[in-house]
Design a protein around this motif. Sequence first.
Motif, PDB file in Angstrom:
ATOM      1  N   UNK A 110       0.833  -1.215   0.000  1.00  0.00           N
ATOM      2  CA  UNK A 110       0.000   0.000   0.000  1.00  0.00           C
ATOM      3  C   UNK A 110       0.866   1.265   0.000  1.00  0.00           C
ATOM      4  N   UNK A 111       1.958   1.232   0.756  1.00  0.00           N
ATOM      5  CA  UNK A 111       2.813   2.429   0.828  1.00  0.00           C
ATOM      6  C   UNK A 111       3.826   2.484  -0.307  1.00  0.00           C
ATOM      7  N   UNK A 112       3.918   1.363  -1.037  1.00  0.00           N
ATOM      8  CA  UNK A 112       4.881   1.286  -2.121  1.00  0.00           C
ATOM      9  C   UNK A 112       6.328   1.473  -1.639  1.00  0.00           C
ATOM     10  N   UNK A 125       2.785  -0.001  14.947  1.00  0.00           N
ATOM     11  CA  UNK A 125       3.308   1.363  15.101  1.00  0.00           C
ATOM     12  C   UNK A 125       3.345   2.076  13.759  1.00  0.00           C
ATOM     13  N   UNK A 126       3.688   1.316  12.693  1.00  0.00           N
ATOM     14  CA  UNK A 126       3.689   1.922  11.360  1.00  0.00           C
ATOM     15  C   UNK A 126       2.268   2.408  11.041  1.00  0.00           C
ATOM     16  N   UNK A 137      -7.157   0.387   3.657  1.00  0.00           N
ATOM     17  CA  UNK A 137      -6.663  -0.218   2.413  1.00  0.00           C
ATOM     18  C   UNK A 137      -5.766  -1.421   2.748  1.00  0.00           C
ATOM     19  N   UNK A 138      -4.923  -1.230   3.775  1.00  0.00           N
ATOM     20  CA  UNK A 138      -4.047  -2.315   4.230  1.00  0.00           C
ATOM     21  C   UNK A 138      -4.880  -3.497   4.741  1.00  0.00           C
ATOM     22  N   UNK A 139      -5.908  -3.194   5.519  1.00  0.00           N
ATOM     23  CA  UNK A 139      -6.767  -4.254   6.077  1.00  0.00           C
ATOM     24  C   UNK A 139      -7.497  -5.011   4.963  1.00  0.00           C
ATOM     25  N   UNK A 296      10.482   7.810  14.744  1.00  0.00           N
ATOM     26  CA  UNK A 296      11.550   7.236  13.919  1.00  0.00           C
ATOM     27  C   UNK A 296      10.973   6.720  12.591  1.00  0.00           C
ATOM     28  N   UNK A 297       9.815   6.053  12.681  1.00  0.00           N
ATOM     29  CA  UNK A 297       9.172   5.527  11.469  1.00  0.00           C
ATOM     30  C   UNK A 297       8.830   6.680  10.513  1.00  0.00           C
ATOM     31  N   UNK A 298       8.275   7.741  11.062  1.00  0.00           N
ATOM     32  CA  UNK A 298       7.885   8.881  10.222  1.00  0.00           C
ATOM     33  C   UNK A 298       9.100   9.479   9.526  1.00  0.00           C
ATOM     34  N   UNK A 299      10.193   9.536  10.283  1.00  0.00           N
ATOM     35  CA  UNK A 299      11.426  10.088   9.716  1.00  0.00           C
ATOM     36  C   UNK A 299      11.970   9.177   8.618  1.00  0.00           C
ATOM     37  N   UNK A 300      12.007   7.877   8.916  1.00  0.00           N
ATOM     38  CA  UNK A 300      12.590   6.914   7.976  1.00  0.00           C
ATOM     39  C   UNK A 300      11.740   6.710   6.727  1.00  0.00           C
ATOM     40  N   UNK A 301      10.446   6.676   6.895  1.00  0.00           N
ATOM     41  CA  UNK A 301       9.594   6.404   5.734  1.00  0.00           C
ATOM     42  C   UNK A 301       9.258   7.670   4.960  1.00  0.00           C
ATOM     43  N   UNK A 302       9.364   8.790   5.662  1.00  0.00           N
ATOM     44  CA  UNK A 302       9.129  10.109   5.043  1.00  0.00           C
ATOM     45  C   UNK A 302       7.869  10.162   4.189  1.00  0.00           C
TER      46      UNK A 302
END
Length: 305
Positions: A110-112, A125-126, A137-139, A296-302
């Motif tokens: 979904x997030x590609x 957490x994601x 959409x993920x569900x 951290x997730x928000x930063x890493x996945x941007x």
Amino acid sequence: MAKIINFHDIASPQWFEDTLDVIQELYEVVPFSEVQRFYQGKSKSKNIAHLTVDDGHFSTYTIIYPALKKRDLSASIFVSPKIITEQSNFWYEESGDYEADQLKTCISEVLNVSVDRLKDFYPRSVMKTLTLEQNWEIIRLYQKKFSIPTKKYQYINTSQLLEMEASGVFDIGAHTQNHPILANETDVISRYEIQESVKNLGELLGRKITTFAYPNGSYDLDFGSREMEYLKEVGIDYAFSFQFKDLNIKDHLLSIPRYGLYHGTKDFVRKKLKYGNIWEPLKAKLFNNEDKHRKLIMKKLQNHA
Ligand SMILES: [Zn+2]
């Protein structure tokens, strides 16, 4: 000392009884009106605690309600009028027991982003860094991919809600329509989620709603000044967040701190109530708690909107 204690779904009636024993040993359990008096500087009691319950799981009716009634106690509960009238689960309930690696494959699709980029993160957490639309959409993808049916409805129904309102045991407030992480949503969606839940719950109960609890509830990460403005527009006077802090007369009334209690022995619960305000911030400093993990997730996945 005055504090607000929060519960969600209760798995064991015995745990709830034991926890109430500890709370009553340490505090005078008071109705919401006493919290209002506290903030008006009129509270005479020294050691008070008010109980709150979020989400309106079925156990609110089957476990919490009879236990409080037996002890002649009262509490506040925060519910979504939408899920109660439509009998549909919140996204996190629907996906709560999904298998982590399988869930990650759906998130990555979904997030590609590659599954490898998600390897250090808890999928739950994601999901808390995403919008409602992305999570559903993920569900839907997970259900399709792994042939998983939609779960049975897990929350109270309308007649139970009305019975609890009439009992006088509960003060009932709003908790959004679909339980999004409000801070992840657009202005339009955040406002709709808050205001529609206040309006619809008011229609359901036939009175004005003046209290609200934020989903998840960390200031900045889950809600902020934008959400407080939306609450003011519909006449909400008190809104509850999460923070291990005792009440202070200077608290912002739209961000009242609460202690969450979800598990543990009597001794653990006693310590958490007595020292949570000291060791919870210390723990957050020393270890990687969920809030830090999400940042951290928000930063890493941007990909944070
Ligand atoms: Zn909730």
